[in-house]
Design a protein around this motif. Structure first.
Motif, PDB file in Angstrom:
ATOM      1  N   TRP A 271      -5.411  17.348  12.622  1.00 22.17           N
ATOM      2  CA  TRP A 271      -4.180  16.598  12.888  1.00 22.17           C
ATOM      3  C   TRP A 271      -3.992  16.392  14.395  1.00 22.17           C
ATOM      4  N   GLY A 272      -5.054  16.623  15.174  1.00 23.99           N
ATOM      5  CA  GLY A 272      -5.004  16.300  16.603  1.00 23.99           C
ATOM      6  C   GLY A 272      -4.625  17.466  17.489  1.00 23.99           C
ATOM      7  N   GLN A 273      -4.618  17.173  18.787  1.00 19.55           N
ATOM      8  CA  GLN A 273      -4.380  18.178  19.815  1.00 19.55           C
ATOM      9  C   GLN A 273      -3.045  18.908  19.599  1.00 19.55           C
ATOM     10  N   ALA A 274      -2.010  18.145  19.268  1.00 13.17           N
ATOM     11  CA  ALA A 274      -0.674  18.745  19.146  1.00 13.17           C
ATOM     12  C   ALA A 274      -0.657  19.806  18.041  1.00 13.17           C
TER      13      ALA A 274
ATOM     14  N   ALA B 211     -10.712   6.617  19.640  1.00 13.33           N
ATOM     15  CA  ALA B 211     -10.221   7.927  19.176  1.00 13.33           C
ATOM     16  C   ALA B 211      -8.745   8.042  19.536  1.00 13.33           C
ATOM     17  N   GLY B 212      -8.024   6.946  19.250  1.00 13.87           N
ATOM     18  CA  GLY B 212      -6.578   6.941  19.473  1.00 13.87           C
ATOM     19  C   GLY B 212      -5.867   7.208  18.166  1.00 13.87           C
ATOM     20  N   ARG B 213      -4.596   7.012  18.109  1.00 12.73           N
ATOM     21  CA  ARG B 213      -3.874   7.251  16.848  1.00 12.73           C
ATOM     22  C   ARG B 213      -3.828   5.971  16.021  1.00 12.73           C
TER      23      ARG B 213
HETATM   24  N1  LIG Z   1      -9.022  15.342  14.546  1.00  8.96           N
HETATM   25  C1  LIG Z   1      -9.913  15.086  13.579  1.00  8.96           C
HETATM   26  O1  LIG Z   1     -10.491  16.002  12.946  1.00  8.96           O
HETATM   27  C2  LIG Z   1     -10.244  13.662  13.231  1.00  8.96           C
HETATM   28  C3  LIG Z   1     -11.301  13.404  12.357  1.00  8.96           C
HETATM   29  C4  LIG Z   1     -11.598  12.091  12.007  1.00  8.96           C
HETATM   30  C5  LIG Z   1     -10.847  11.067  12.529  1.00  8.96           C
HETATM   31  N2  LIG Z   1      -9.814  11.361  13.382  1.00  8.96           N
HETATM   32  C6  LIG Z   1      -9.050  10.249  13.948  1.00  8.96           C
HETATM   33  O2  LIG Z   1      -9.468  10.150  15.317  1.00  8.96           O
HETATM   34  C7  LIG Z   1      -8.380   9.722  16.120  1.00  8.96           C
HETATM   35  C8  LIG Z   1      -8.185  10.699  17.277  1.00  8.96           C
HETATM   36  O3  LIG Z   1      -7.945  11.986  16.785  1.00  8.96           O
HETATM   37  P1  LIG Z   1      -7.465  13.192  17.738  1.00  8.96           P
HETATM   38  O4  LIG Z   1      -7.407  14.363  16.834  1.00  8.96           O
HETATM   39  O5  LIG Z   1      -8.303  13.259  18.964  1.00  8.96           O
HETATM   40  O6  LIG Z   1      -5.974  12.691  18.100  1.00  8.96           O
HETATM   41  P2  LIG Z   1      -4.931  13.121  19.243  1.00  8.96           P
HETATM   42  O7  LIG Z   1      -5.151  14.527  19.669  1.00  8.96           O
HETATM   43  O8  LIG Z   1      -3.594  12.756  18.741  1.00  8.96           O
HETATM   44  O9  LIG Z   1      -5.301  12.167  20.480  1.00  8.96           O
HETATM   45  C9  LIG Z   1      -5.036  10.786  20.423  1.00  8.96           C
HETATM   46  C10 LIG Z   1      -5.406  10.139  21.742  1.00  8.96           C
HETATM   47  O10 LIG Z   1      -5.268   8.730  21.561  1.00  8.96           O
HETATM   48  C11 LIG Z   1      -4.513   8.171  22.624  1.00  8.96           C
HETATM   49  N3  LIG Z   1      -3.751   7.035  22.099  1.00  8.96           N
HETATM   50  C12 LIG Z   1      -2.860   7.028  21.101  1.00  8.96           C
HETATM   51  N4  LIG Z   1      -2.370   5.769  20.915  1.00  8.96           N
HETATM   52  C13 LIG Z   1      -3.002   4.985  21.813  1.00  8.96           C
HETATM   53  C14 LIG Z   1      -2.939   3.594  22.136  1.00  8.96           C
HETATM   54  N5  LIG Z   1      -2.152   2.758  21.481  1.00  8.96           N
HETATM   55  N6  LIG Z   1      -3.723   3.129  23.123  1.00  8.96           N
HETATM   56  C15 LIG Z   1      -4.553   3.960  23.782  1.00  8.96           C
HETATM   57  N7  LIG Z   1      -4.650   5.284  23.550  1.00  8.96           N
HETATM   58  C16 LIG Z   1      -3.876   5.788  22.570  1.00  8.96           C
HETATM   59  C17 LIG Z   1      -3.619   9.309  23.103  1.00  8.96           C
HETATM   60  O11 LIG Z   1      -3.287   9.025  24.440  1.00  8.96           O
HETATM   61  P3  LIG Z   1      -2.406  10.020  25.373  1.00  8.96           P
HETATM   62  O12 LIG Z   1      -3.282  11.199  25.622  1.00  8.96           O
HETATM   63  O13 LIG Z   1      -2.189   9.208  26.609  1.00  8.96           O
HETATM   64  O14 LIG Z   1      -1.179  10.320  24.592  1.00  8.96           O
HETATM   65  C18 LIG Z   1      -4.542  10.530  22.913  1.00  8.96           C
HETATM   66  O15 LIG Z   1      -5.353  10.708  24.050  1.00  8.96           O
HETATM   67  C19 LIG Z   1      -7.185   9.597  15.164  1.00  8.96           C
HETATM   68  O16 LIG Z   1      -7.093   8.263  14.745  1.00  8.96           O
HETATM   69  C20 LIG Z   1      -7.553  10.490  14.010  1.00  8.96           C
HETATM   70  O17 LIG Z   1      -6.925  10.147  12.807  1.00  8.96           O
HETATM   71  C21 LIG Z   1      -9.512  12.613  13.756  1.00  8.96           C
END
Ligand SMILES: NC(=O)c1ccc[n+]([C@@H]2O[C@H](COP(=O)([O-])OP(=O)(O)OC[C@H]3O[C@@H](n4cnc5c(N)ncnc54)[C@H](OP(=O)(O)O)[C@@H]3O)[C@@H](O)[C@H]2O)c1
Length: 344
Positions: A160-163, A68-70
């Motif tokens: 679009w994530g936490q931000a 669940a990273g980017r």
């Molecule tokens: N949000 C949704 O509704 C949704 C739905 C389906 C799919 N997704 C996908 O699920 C993923 C996570 O979504 P999110 O909304 O939780 O995103 P987010 O809020 O941006 O969180 C991303 C997390 O990934 C970590 N991260 C980023 N790059 C990394 C790397 N290279 N190695 C290890 N950790 C890394 C970040 O670490 P730090 O905390 O240390 O910065 C953060 O904890 C994304 O790929 C997104 O496209 C999201």
């Protein structure tokens, strides 16, 4: 039997993954290994967890790792997916990097869990909008054959994530305090408070956005029907959690509203679907409904009606929690499917 579990990423999706694993009593051996870009303690699913700085050594001995990273070159899937599978772990990846690549199953368990084999251990979970749409339309496709789909989405800021969730909250507070709404243009092009923004992810040369094309391409892969015609418009709306979709279908054979409702209400024909459709009582599903406890892992469907402007046309509305069924729950169900098939 219990499994050594890893989670990469501690944004809202990482949080929900741990939450759903706990709720489903997924058998975890010891504490899950939680990783992100830097080490610290975090509250995840109401538990204090040690978040480790992601490193090759942390994947050793893991049976399954939820990503669940980017996305992108610096994202978790590209940097650590292969490292995890090489260490012997199954990968279930929420990111979009490999969804359309050959040899990477793209799975919604209610629709195509059978595409998973022992040879392809990096499994992708689709885009959140795609997941809820295929759960709603697959049963209708089986019954009457879908020729064409026209879908418009109404997607929450948490997509679009936490931000983006925090940015929306900041704007709401500024508005409520009577202040000028200042916005972070690296997250939204314009203020999202009291507005809807018809751009999600980057524009492509075709003038569609990447999000729209994810819905088109991923749906065809999951439903294994490259001939299905699909066109999408993806819109960000001022909602925190929950995506909604207006879906117009052109079917090969006629399907009345009542026939469609009978199919969608049947849990064997339409697993994962809950119908809320009673115009006389003004009952239809909304984003606020899909985060309620009783609906939090369902795809809610309503407003089913025949569309007489095309041959065998049908309209419907569907709603689901983008962080749970649109991401975390789908990945945990994939893991449960692996266990059920003896693959994990
Ligand atoms: N949000 C949704 O509704 C949704 C739905 C389906 C799919 N997704 C996908 O699920 C993923 C996570 O979504 P999110 O909304 O939780 O995103 P987010 O809020 O941006 O969180 C991303 C997390 O990934 C970590 N991260 C980023 N790059 C990394 C790397 N290279 N190695 C290890 N950790 C890394 C970040 O670490 P730090 O905390 O240390 O910065 C953060 O904890 C994304 O790929 C997104 O496209 C999201």
């Amino acid at each position: 039997m219990a499994f050594r579990v890893g989670i990469v990423g501690v944004g809202p999706v990482g949080d929900r993954i741990l939450r759903v694993l706990r709720e489903h009593d997924f058998p975890i051996d010891g504490a899950p290994v939680v990783m992100a870009t830097r080490e610290r303690k975090e509250i995840l699913a109401d538990e204090e967890v040690l978040v480790r700085k992601v490193d090759e050594s942390l994947f050793e001995g893991l049976d399954i790792t939820f990503f669940a990273g980017r996305e992108g070159a610096k994202g978790a899937g590209v940097q650590w997916g292969e490292v995890a599978t090489a260490a012997g772990s199954w990968v279930v990846d929420n990111g979009s990097d490999f969804r359309m690549s050959e040899g990477y199953p793209l799975v919604v368990p209610e629709v195509n869990m059978d595409t998973v084999t022992d040879e392809n251990r990096h499994i992708c979970s689709p885009n959140c909008s795609t997941i809820q749409m295929v759960i709603a339309i697959s049963p209708l496709h089986r019954a009457a054959g879908i020729k064409r789909v026209v879908v418009s989405t109404y997607q929450a800021t948490s997509g679009w994530g936490q931000a983006a969730m925090e940015e929306f909250e900041t704007q709401v507070k500024q508005y409520a305090a009577g202040e000028e709404v200042k916005w972070n243009a690296s997250i939204f092009d314009k203020p999202i408070v009291f507005d809807c923004l018809p751009r999600i992810d980057s524009f492509l040369p075709s003038h569609y956005t990447k999000e729209e094309m994810k819905m088109v391409d991923e749906t065809k892969k999951i439903m294994d029907d490259p001939r299905m015609e699909i066109t999408a418009t993806a819109v960000r709306v001022p909602v925190v959690v929950g995506h909604a979709e207006s879906i117009n279908l052109e079917l090969e054979r006629p399907l009345s509203r009542d026939e469609a409702l009978d199919i969608l209400r049947d849990s064997e024909q339409a697993p994962g679907v809950t119908v809320i459709d009673d115009p006389e009582s003004l009952r239809y599903p909304t984003q606020a409904d899909c985060v309620k406890d009783e609906h939090k892992d369902a795809v809610l469907v309503g407003r089913v009606r025949e569309d007489d402007t095309v041959e065998h046309g049908l309209n419907l509305w569907c709603v689901s929690d983008n962080l749970r069924k649109g991401a975390a729950t789908n990945t945990v169900q994939i893991a449960e499917g692996l266990v059920a098939r003896g693959l994990l």
